[in-house]
Design a protein around this motif. Sequence first.
Motif, short mmCIF file in Angstrom:
data_model
loop_
_atom_site.label_atom_id
_atom_site.label_comp_id
_atom_site.label_asym_id
_atom_site.label_seq_id
_atom_site.Cartn_x
_atom_site.Cartn_y
_atom_site.Cartn_z
N ARG A 132 46.55 57.81 49.46
CA ARG A 132 46.37 59.24 49.61
C ARG A 132 47.31 59.73 50.71
NH1 ARG A 132 44.73 58.85 45.26
NH2 ARG A 132 42.75 59.51 44.40
N GLN A 133 47.24 61.00 51.01
CA GLN A 133 48.10 61.61 52.02
C GLN A 133 47.98 60.89 53.36
OE1 GLN A 133 49.82 64.79 51.67
NE2 GLN A 133 49.27 65.11 49.54
N GLU A 134 49.04 60.96 54.14
CA GLU A 134 49.08 60.46 55.51
C GLU A 134 48.77 58.97 55.61
OE1 GLU A 134 46.39 63.01 57.63
OE2 GLU A 134 47.53 64.80 57.10
N GLY A 135 49.16 58.20 54.60
CA GLY A 135 48.98 56.76 54.64
C GLY A 135 47.55 56.27 54.50
N LYS A 136 46.65 57.14 54.11
CA LYS A 136 45.25 56.74 53.93
C LYS A 136 45.04 56.16 52.54
CE LYS A 136 43.57 60.05 57.23
NZ LYS A 136 42.80 61.21 57.54
N PHE A 137 43.96 55.40 52.41
CA PHE A 137 43.59 54.81 51.12
C PHE A 137 42.12 55.09 50.86
CE2 PHE A 137 47.40 52.56 52.13
CZ PHE A 137 47.96 52.24 50.91
N ILE A 138 41.77 55.23 49.58
CA ILE A 138 40.37 55.38 49.21
C ILE A 138 40.01 54.27 48.22
CG2 ILE A 138 40.33 57.87 49.58
CD1 ILE A 138 40.38 58.07 46.46
N SER A 139 38.74 54.10 48.01
CA SER A 139 38.25 53.03 47.13
C SER A 139 38.42 53.40 45.66
CB SER A 139 36.78 52.76 47.40
OG SER A 139 36.61 52.29 48.73
N ALA A 140 38.43 52.36 44.84
CA ALA A 140 38.39 52.51 43.39
C ALA A 140 37.02 52.05 42.92
CB ALA A 140 39.47 51.66 42.73
N PHE A 141 36.45 52.79 41.99
CA PHE A 141 35.21 52.38 41.34
C PHE A 141 35.59 51.71 40.02
CE2 PHE A 141 32.93 56.11 43.50
CZ PHE A 141 32.56 55.33 44.57
N ILE A 142 35.02 50.55 39.77
CA ILE A 142 35.29 49.84 38.53
C ILE A 142 34.12 50.08 37.57
CG2 ILE A 142 35.71 47.59 37.46
CD1 ILE A 142 36.89 46.76 40.23
N PHE A 143 34.46 50.62 36.41
CA PHE A 143 33.47 50.93 35.38
C PHE A 143 33.64 49.99 34.20
CE2 PHE A 143 33.41 54.86 37.73
CZ PHE A 143 32.14 55.38 37.55
N LEU A 144 32.53 49.76 33.49
CA LEU A 144 32.51 48.87 32.31
C LEU A 144 31.76 49.55 31.19
CD1 LEU A 144 32.60 46.07 30.79
CD2 LEU A 144 30.46 45.56 31.99
N LYS A 145 32.29 49.37 29.99
CA LYS A 145 31.58 49.78 28.77
C LYS A 145 31.51 48.56 27.85
CE LYS A 145 31.55 53.07 24.98
NZ LYS A 145 32.16 54.30 24.43
N LYS A 146 30.31 48.19 27.45
CA LYS A 146 30.12 47.10 26.50
C LYS A 146 30.41 47.65 25.11
CE LYS A 146 28.29 43.76 29.07
NZ LYS A 146 28.91 42.45 29.18
N LEU A 147 31.30 46.99 24.38
CA LEU A 147 31.68 47.46 23.05
C LEU A 147 31.04 46.64 21.93
CD1 LEU A 147 35.48 48.08 23.66
CD2 LEU A 147 33.69 49.79 23.51
N VAL A 148 31.19 45.32 22.02
CA VAL A 148 30.69 44.42 20.98
C VAL A 148 29.90 43.33 21.67
CG1 VAL A 148 31.35 42.81 19.16
CG2 VAL A 148 32.69 44.88 19.52
N LYS A 149 28.73 43.11 21.19
CA LYS A 149 27.91 42.03 21.75
C LYS A 149 28.46 40.69 21.28
CE LYS A 149 23.50 44.30 22.52
NZ LYS A 149 23.99 45.38 23.17
N LYS A 150 28.48 39.74 22.19
CA LYS A 150 28.97 38.41 21.88
C LYS A 150 28.05 37.73 20.87
CE LYS A 150 31.31 34.85 24.34
NZ LYS A 150 31.83 34.48 25.62
N THR A 151 28.66 37.16 19.83
CA THR A 151 27.87 36.44 18.83
C THR A 151 27.95 34.95 19.11
OG1 THR A 151 29.77 36.40 17.35
CG2 THR A 151 28.21 38.19 17.06
N THR A 152 26.85 34.26 18.86
CA THR A 152 26.84 32.82 19.13
C THR A 152 26.75 32.04 17.83
OG1 THR A 152 24.43 32.96 19.40
CG2 THR A 152 25.80 32.95 21.38
#
Length: 152
Positions: A132-152
């Motif tokens: 960000r401005q003036e050499g500052k940094f902010i956090s990233a939020f990591i999001f997840l969406k499940k698309l296909v359930k794993k089949t066994t």
Amino acid sequence: MRVFPLTLEDCGQAARLHQAAFFKGWKEKDFQEFLENPLVYGLKTEENHDLSGFILWREVEDEAEILTLVVAPAYQRMGRGSFLLTALSEILIKKRIQNLFLEVAEDNNQAQDFYRKHNFVLQSKRPHYYPRQEGKFISAFIFLKKLVKKTT
């Protein structure tokens, strides 16, 4: 509305949109390098042959990561971002991709709300990630969406 593959010919327009949308937007060369990578794909929407929105993602085995999603200001809040995200989800489900990840800047509440609306769930936080401005940094939020359930 229709989606088309994002191509190397789109890199200049994509860079201009990205630079207008983000503090440290990517350059045309960045988009060229992404699209030359065999694991990276993109979709776009157009209006009168001009790029109006795009989504870029990477696939590795049974997971995918959205690298960026941008809609031109004139077309925001008209469903274009949702259309691109839905088109991507349909493609990934057909490929049996199980998880779709993305990162959102901590100060980008609009994007966080958008992804939550599309069933993404906050997974974790990456401190001091986005510049960000003036050499500052902010956090990233990591999001997840499940698309296909794993089949066994």
